[in-house]
Design an enzyme around this catalytic site. Sequence first.
Site, short mmCIF file in Angstrom:
data_model
loop_
_atom_site.label_atom_id
_atom_site.label_comp_id
_atom_site.label_asym_id
_atom_site.label_seq_id
_atom_site.Cartn_x
_atom_site.Cartn_y
_atom_site.Cartn_z
N TYR A 65 0.82 -1.21 0.00
CA TYR A 65 0.00 0.00 0.00
C TYR A 65 0.86 1.27 0.00
CZ TYR A 65 -4.32 -2.53 0.08
OH TYR A 65 -5.36 -3.32 -0.31
N HIS A 117 -15.06 1.01 -2.37
CA HIS A 117 -14.00 0.16 -1.81
C HIS A 117 -13.05 0.95 -0.91
CE1 HIS A 117 -14.73 -2.89 -5.31
NE2 HIS A 117 -15.63 -2.98 -4.36
N CYS A 148 -2.82 5.30 20.00
CA CYS A 148 -3.16 4.38 21.10
C CYS A 148 -2.23 3.15 21.12
CB CYS A 148 -4.63 3.94 21.00
SG CYS A 148 -4.92 2.67 19.76
N ALA A 229 -10.70 5.35 -21.95
CA ALA A 229 -11.71 6.22 -21.33
C ALA A 229 -11.36 7.70 -21.54
CB ALA A 229 -11.82 5.90 -19.85
C1 BJW Z 1 -9.67 0.62 -19.52
C2 BJW Z 1 -8.51 1.32 -19.68
C3 BJW Z 1 -8.64 2.57 -20.24
C4 BJW Z 1 -7.96 -0.61 -18.78
N1 BJW Z 1 -9.85 2.97 -20.59
N2 BJW Z 1 -10.88 0.97 -19.83
C5 BJW Z 1 -19.83 -14.53 -6.26
C6 BJW Z 1 -20.91 -13.69 -6.13
C7 BJW Z 1 -20.85 -12.59 -5.29
C8 BJW Z 1 -19.70 -12.28 -4.59
C9 BJW Z 1 -18.63 -13.12 -4.74
C10 BJW Z 1 -18.70 -14.24 -5.53
N3 BJW Z 1 -17.52 -14.90 -5.41
C11 BJW Z 1 -16.73 -14.20 -4.59
C12 BJW Z 1 -17.39 -13.11 -4.17
C13 BJW Z 1 -16.91 -12.07 -3.27
C14 BJW Z 1 -15.95 -11.07 -3.85
C15 BJW Z 1 -15.95 -11.05 -5.36
O1 BJW Z 1 -16.71 -10.37 -6.02
N4 BJW Z 1 -15.03 -11.79 -5.96
C16 BJW Z 1 -14.95 -11.89 -7.42
C17 BJW Z 1 -13.49 -11.68 -7.85
C18 BJW Z 1 -15.53 -13.18 -7.84
N5 BJW Z 1 -16.40 -9.80 -3.33
C19 BJW Z 1 -16.08 -9.40 -2.12
O2 BJW Z 1 -15.38 -10.08 -1.38
C20 BJW Z 1 -16.61 -8.06 -1.68
N6 BJW Z 1 -17.25 -8.22 -0.41
C21 BJW Z 1 -18.30 -8.99 -0.25
O3 BJW Z 1 -18.83 -9.61 -1.17
O4 BJW Z 1 -18.73 -9.02 1.04
C22 BJW Z 1 -19.80 -9.89 1.41
C23 BJW Z 1 -20.03 -9.64 2.88
C24 BJW Z 1 -21.26 -9.17 3.28
C25 BJW Z 1 -21.49 -8.96 4.66
C26 BJW Z 1 -20.47 -9.20 5.57
C27 BJW Z 1 -19.23 -9.64 5.15
C28 BJW Z 1 -19.00 -9.86 3.79
C29 BJW Z 1 -15.47 -7.08 -1.48
C30 BJW Z 1 -14.75 -6.77 -2.73
C31 BJW Z 1 -13.55 -5.87 -2.45
C32 BJW Z 1 -12.69 -5.63 -3.67
N7 BJW Z 1 -11.49 -5.07 -3.25
C33 BJW Z 1 -10.53 -4.65 -4.27
C34 BJW Z 1 -9.27 -4.14 -3.56
C35 BJW Z 1 -9.55 -2.78 -2.93
C36 BJW Z 1 -8.39 -2.27 -2.16
C37 BJW Z 1 -7.16 -2.03 -3.01
O5 BJW Z 1 -7.21 -1.36 -4.05
O6 BJW Z 1 -6.12 -2.50 -2.60
O7 BJW Z 1 -11.10 -3.64 -5.10
S1 BJW Z 1 -10.12 -5.97 -5.43
C38 BJW Z 1 -10.04 -4.90 -6.84
O8 BJW Z 1 -11.11 -5.25 -7.78
C39 BJW Z 1 -10.35 -3.50 -6.32
C40 BJW Z 1 -11.21 -2.96 -7.42
O9 BJW Z 1 -11.97 -1.86 -6.95
C41 BJW Z 1 -12.03 -4.15 -7.82
C42 BJW Z 1 -12.66 -4.05 -9.18
O10 BJW Z 1 -11.70 -4.01 -10.18
P1 BJW Z 1 -11.91 -3.05 -11.43
O11 BJW Z 1 -11.95 -1.66 -11.00
O12 BJW Z 1 -13.02 -3.54 -12.25
O13 BJW Z 1 -10.50 -3.23 -12.16
P2 BJW Z 1 -10.03 -4.40 -13.17
O14 BJW Z 1 -8.55 -4.36 -13.18
O15 BJW Z 1 -10.68 -5.69 -12.88
O16 BJW Z 1 -10.59 -3.93 -14.58
C43 BJW Z 1 -10.09 -2.79 -15.23
C44 BJW Z 1 -10.88 -2.62 -16.52
O17 BJW Z 1 -10.47 -1.41 -17.13
C45 BJW Z 1 -10.63 -3.75 -17.54
O18 BJW Z 1 -11.90 -4.21 -18.02
C46 BJW Z 1 -9.84 -3.07 -18.66
O19 BJW Z 1 -10.17 -3.57 -19.95
C47 BJW Z 1 -10.28 -1.65 -18.50
N8 BJW Z 1 -9.31 -0.64 -18.92
N9 BJW Z 1 -7.45 0.52 -19.22
C48 BJW Z 1 -10.95 2.19 -20.38
N10 BJW Z 1 -7.55 3.31 -20.45
#
Ligand code: BJW
Length: 250
Positions: A65, A117, A148, A229
């Site tokens: 981080y 997030h 703390c 984008a």
């Molecule tokens: C361009 C470009 C340009 C490139 N122009 N485009 C099945 C069903 C439901 C849930 C789950 C499931 N299986 C597992 C889960 C749970 C899990 C999940 O969804 N996992 C999947 C991977 C399957 N979800 C969770 O765990 C979430 N919590 C949860 O479900 O809690 C339940 C709960 C309820 C009550 C009590 C307790 C629990 C939490 C998810 C947290 C995600 N965290 C992260 C890290 C954040 C911190 C950090 O940054 O360090 O968030 S992971 C990472 O992925 C980050 C992002 O925000 C997130 C999404 O990614 P994003 O933004 O889409 O990026 P990319 O890289 O995937 O895509 C980039 C895109 O841009 C691509 O398409 C490129 O083509 C494009 N691109 N350049 C335009 N110039």
Amino acid sequence: MTRPTFRERVQEADRVVVLTGAGVSAESGVPTFRGAGGLWRRYRAEDLATPEAFARDPRLVWEWYAWRRELIAARRPNAAHDAIAALETHARGFLLVTQNVDGLHRRAGSVRMVELHGSLWRVRCLAEEVVTENLEVPLPALPPRCACGALLRPDVVWFGEALPTEAIRQAFDAAESCEVMLVAGTSALVQPAASLPMIAKAHGAYVVEVNLEPTALSDLADESHHGKAGDVLPRLLGPLAHPRGLPPDL
Ligand code: BJW
């Protein structure tokens, strides 16, 4: 009768939602998670972005981080962030829902937004649960500690953790009630954020996607625009990509 263009739909809408992901920050030089050059190509999510990883090795997690904070602090918002911030000044009802933790939307001037997030620029005390802004780069000691004495963690949402209650409530409410949803730079793979366009569509919204490539969302979207984008959004939004009151050449 001709169908209204995306721009006309935005201008006529009472509620517009923009959902963004890491791709929106890619042109600022911030790595995405998935795909070529993505963080998950180099690092395992389960080693760095889970509560278990932090419990096992807080210093390792904090090193990752701290590196990202240094990288992002040196970057600037790009044309995509600017276009989204400008769009907000034109829309009557507006909400930006971002999955990004980098703070670049805020630096571009977006105001009506939720960070689903969390943020790299806030820390949370593990003992007191108090969240504070922290913009220090570099961090003087890793892992950082609260006054703390307890460990601080980044105020971000890791896999398996619940999203901030108020942010997710606002995002779901907005998805259910918007007439137009613009989805930019997300792979639409991570839940629950990935459900928002589906919810919007199910409630009658016009859904437009902007991404380098087809995604899990493309079949559902009313329009999919492929490209950077920072190129596509200003073109798609035209005058709406410039803040209200400022002529487009400023
Ligand atoms: C361009 C470009 C340009 C490139 N122009 N485009 C099945 C069903 C439901 C849930 C789950 C499931 N299986 C597992 C889960 C749970 C899990 C999940 O969804 N996992 C999947 C991977 C399957 N979800 C969770 O765990 C979430 N919590 C949860 O479900 O809690 C339940 C709960 C309820 C009550 C009590 C307790 C629990 C939490 C998810 C947290 C995600 N965290 C992260 C890290 C954040 C911190 C950090 O940054 O360090 O968030 S992971 C990472 O992925 C980050 C992002 O925000 C997130 C999404 O990614 P994003 O933004 O889409 O990026 P990319 O890289 O995937 O895509 C980039 C895109 O841009 C691509 O398409 C490129 O083509 C494009 N691109 N350049 C335009 N110039």
